[in-house]
Design a protein around this motif. Sequence first.
Motif, PDB file in Angstrom:
ATOM      1  N   GLU A 190      50.541  40.011  40.333  1.00  0.00           N
ATOM      2  CA  GLU A 190      51.921  39.730  40.734  1.00  0.00           C
ATOM      3  C   GLU A 190      52.878  40.744  40.103  1.00  0.00           C
ATOM      4  OE1 GLU A 190      55.212  36.121  40.412  1.00  0.00           O
ATOM      5  OE2 GLU A 190      53.791  36.536  38.792  1.00  0.00           O
ATOM      6  N   GLN A 191      52.682  41.019  38.808  1.00  0.00           N
ATOM      7  CA  GLN A 191      53.596  41.902  38.093  1.00  0.00           C
ATOM      8  C   GLN A 191      53.485  43.356  38.552  1.00  0.00           C
ATOM      9  OE1 GLN A 191      56.000  41.004  35.887  1.00  0.00           O
ATOM     10  NE2 GLN A 191      55.440  38.882  36.366  1.00  0.00           N
ATOM     11  N   VAL A 192      52.277  43.839  38.799  1.00  0.00           N
ATOM     12  CA  VAL A 192      52.107  45.268  39.099  1.00  0.00           C
ATOM     13  C   VAL A 192      52.166  45.586  40.587  1.00  0.00           C
ATOM     14  CG1 VAL A 192      50.710  45.590  37.013  1.00  0.00           C
ATOM     15  CG2 VAL A 192      49.572  45.162  39.205  1.00  0.00           C
ATOM     16  N   PRO A 233      44.383  21.408  37.369  1.00  0.00           N
ATOM     17  CA  PRO A 233      43.867  22.044  36.160  1.00  0.00           C
ATOM     18  C   PRO A 233      44.097  23.550  36.169  1.00  0.00           C
ATOM     19  CG  PRO A 233      42.235  20.563  37.121  1.00  0.00           C
ATOM     20  CD  PRO A 233      43.344  20.665  38.104  1.00  0.00           C
ATOM     21  N   VAL A 234      44.385  24.109  34.979  1.00  0.00           N
ATOM     22  CA  VAL A 234      44.598  25.550  34.850  1.00  0.00           C
ATOM     23  C   VAL A 234      43.261  26.262  34.991  1.00  0.00           C
ATOM     24  CG1 VAL A 234      45.364  27.393  33.317  1.00  0.00           C
ATOM     25  CG2 VAL A 234      46.606  25.216  33.390  1.00  0.00           C
ATOM     26  N   HIS A 235      43.251  27.380  35.710  1.00  0.00           N
ATOM     27  CA  HIS A 235      42.028  28.132  35.963  1.00  0.00           C
ATOM     28  C   HIS A 235      42.109  29.496  35.299  1.00  0.00           C
ATOM     29  CE1 HIS A 235      39.622  25.823  38.943  1.00  0.00           C
ATOM     30  NE2 HIS A 235      40.750  25.192  39.088  1.00  0.00           N
ATOM     31  N   PRO A 236      40.965  30.108  34.976  1.00  0.00           N
ATOM     32  CA  PRO A 236      40.973  31.450  34.381  1.00  0.00           C
ATOM     33  C   PRO A 236      41.513  32.522  35.311  1.00  0.00           C
ATOM     34  CG  PRO A 236      38.734  30.778  34.954  1.00  0.00           C
ATOM     35  CD  PRO A 236      39.607  29.567  35.085  1.00  0.00           C
ATOM     36  N   PHE A 237      41.664  32.204  36.612  1.00  0.00           N
ATOM     37  CA  PHE A 237      42.190  33.175  37.562  1.00  0.00           C
ATOM     38  C   PHE A 237      43.693  33.388  37.381  1.00  0.00           C
ATOM     39  CE2 PHE A 237      38.554  31.170  39.740  1.00  0.00           C
ATOM     40  CZ  PHE A 237      37.754  32.292  39.872  1.00  0.00           C
ATOM     41  N   ASN A 238      44.337  32.506  36.613  1.00  0.00           N
ATOM     42  CA  ASN A 238      45.791  32.608  36.465  1.00  0.00           C
ATOM     43  C   ASN A 238      46.225  33.942  35.863  1.00  0.00           C
ATOM     44  OD1 ASN A 238      45.781  30.037  37.429  1.00  0.00           O
ATOM     45  ND2 ASN A 238      46.604  29.059  35.591  1.00  0.00           N
ATOM     46  N   ASP A 239      45.498  34.417  34.841  1.00  0.00           N
ATOM     47  CA  ASP A 239      45.870  35.683  34.205  1.00  0.00           C
ATOM     48  C   ASP A 239      45.753  36.844  35.176  1.00  0.00           C
ATOM     49  OD1 ASP A 239      46.380  34.371  31.851  1.00  0.00           O
ATOM     50  OD2 ASP A 239      44.424  34.801  30.956  1.00  0.00           O
ATOM     51  N   LEU A 240      44.665  36.842  35.959  1.00  0.00           N
ATOM     52  CA  LEU A 240      44.477  37.907  36.940  1.00  0.00           C
ATOM     53  C   LEU A 240      45.583  37.871  37.986  1.00  0.00           C
ATOM     54  CD1 LEU A 240      42.869  40.196  38.223  1.00  0.00           C
ATOM     55  CD2 LEU A 240      41.438  38.462  39.358  1.00  0.00           C
ATOM     56  N   ALA A 241      45.900  36.656  38.480  1.00  0.00           N
ATOM     57  CA  ALA A 241      46.964  36.528  39.481  1.00  0.00           C
ATOM     58  C   ALA A 241      48.304  36.968  38.912  1.00  0.00           C
ATOM     59  CB  ALA A 241      47.039  35.082  39.975  1.00  0.00           C
ATOM     60  N   GLY A 242      48.569  36.620  37.644  1.00  0.00           N
ATOM     61  CA  GLY A 242      49.826  37.025  37.011  1.00  0.00           C
ATOM     62  C   GLY A 242      49.936  38.539  36.890  1.00  0.00           C
ATOM     63  N   TRP A 243      48.819  39.202  36.549  1.00  0.00           N
ATOM     64  CA  TRP A 243      48.832  40.662  36.421  1.00  0.00           C
ATOM     65  C   TRP A 243      49.071  41.320  37.779  1.00  0.00           C
ATOM     66  CZ3 TRP A 243      45.420  44.416  38.383  1.00  0.00           C
ATOM     67  CH2 TRP A 243      45.604  45.703  37.883  1.00  0.00           C
TER      68      TRP A 243
END
Length: 324
Positions: free
Chosen positions: A24-26, A12-22
């Motif tokens: 990762e990018q920065v 299942p997708v978790h709300p932590f994905n956006d934080l992890a993506g950010w």
Amino acid sequence: MNLVVQILSHFPVHPFNDLAGWIEQVAVLPVLYRLDLMQWSELSFGWTLVAVYGVTQMILAYAVCVPLERRYPIERWEERKHVLVDVLYTFLARVGVLPIMTFVVFYAAQVQLNGFLADRGYVPPMLETMIPPLFGHPLITFTFYALILDFTDYWRHRLSHRFSLWYALHAVHHAQRQMTFWSDDRNHIIDEIISFLWFMAVGLLIGIPPLQFPLLLLMLRFVESFSHANARISFGWLGERLLVSPRFHRAHHGIRAAGERSFNYGAVFPFWDMMFRTADFSTEFPRTGDHTAPEAMATGNYFAQQWSAIPLLARALRSQRPSV
């Protein structure tokens, strides 16, 4: 990123994905680029996500255990600097070693194993193929994964006390005389690697999906953190037989239980100790530590503790050599 999306489809997708993506990018991708390691970029999101889970688990353990340790302490210490070393152990394990070993290394090993088997006409191992009723029931399957990992961890832990060579490393974990919920990850790095390789072999054997593997270990380790808490907590006659409590696990860390004379090896569930007659349900909360361990292992800094295991390892190795 396609590779990670494929992995995430199994969970299942978790709300932590956006934080992890950010993050990762920065932070992660720029570092990989500067170090000329962009071949790992497809796995960077998964690693970052597991690291985020690790930090979140540390915060949750702190929020749960600190109030309990302050309200129901077993021991009180004026000087707590030795506990700070355990905090460092926890951070290194949950944010560094665990994401690398349980996602990156596990994923690479699973890809190699599945490719090897597929090339030879074999179906890659999966728990659902071994137990067909589990198909279509991911939560039940996840529970089975947890039970299997905990059962095999019982034997890993028991064997680490059985063999003097292994206990020379594991003694780092038992040397702490100020045990708190931070003490769970107080391990020699070699012992930690052995533990992760042990779990990885089991995970590959039963086909745990790559992103579920670190989540399983983090969930199990949350209970382990709680069981190390400096809190006078018991779950009562029935509860003590369903889940490892701080009282149950403290008996394992008691001074009289050091080395081969130990008991209560279970990390999460006490079933295995009951099944193999290594359970001790006494109600005492003993002092912790290992009087055979060198002082540097008990009170030294991180590097002193790590190094202090080497002479013990050498001594254990010499004692096992046949006399000429």
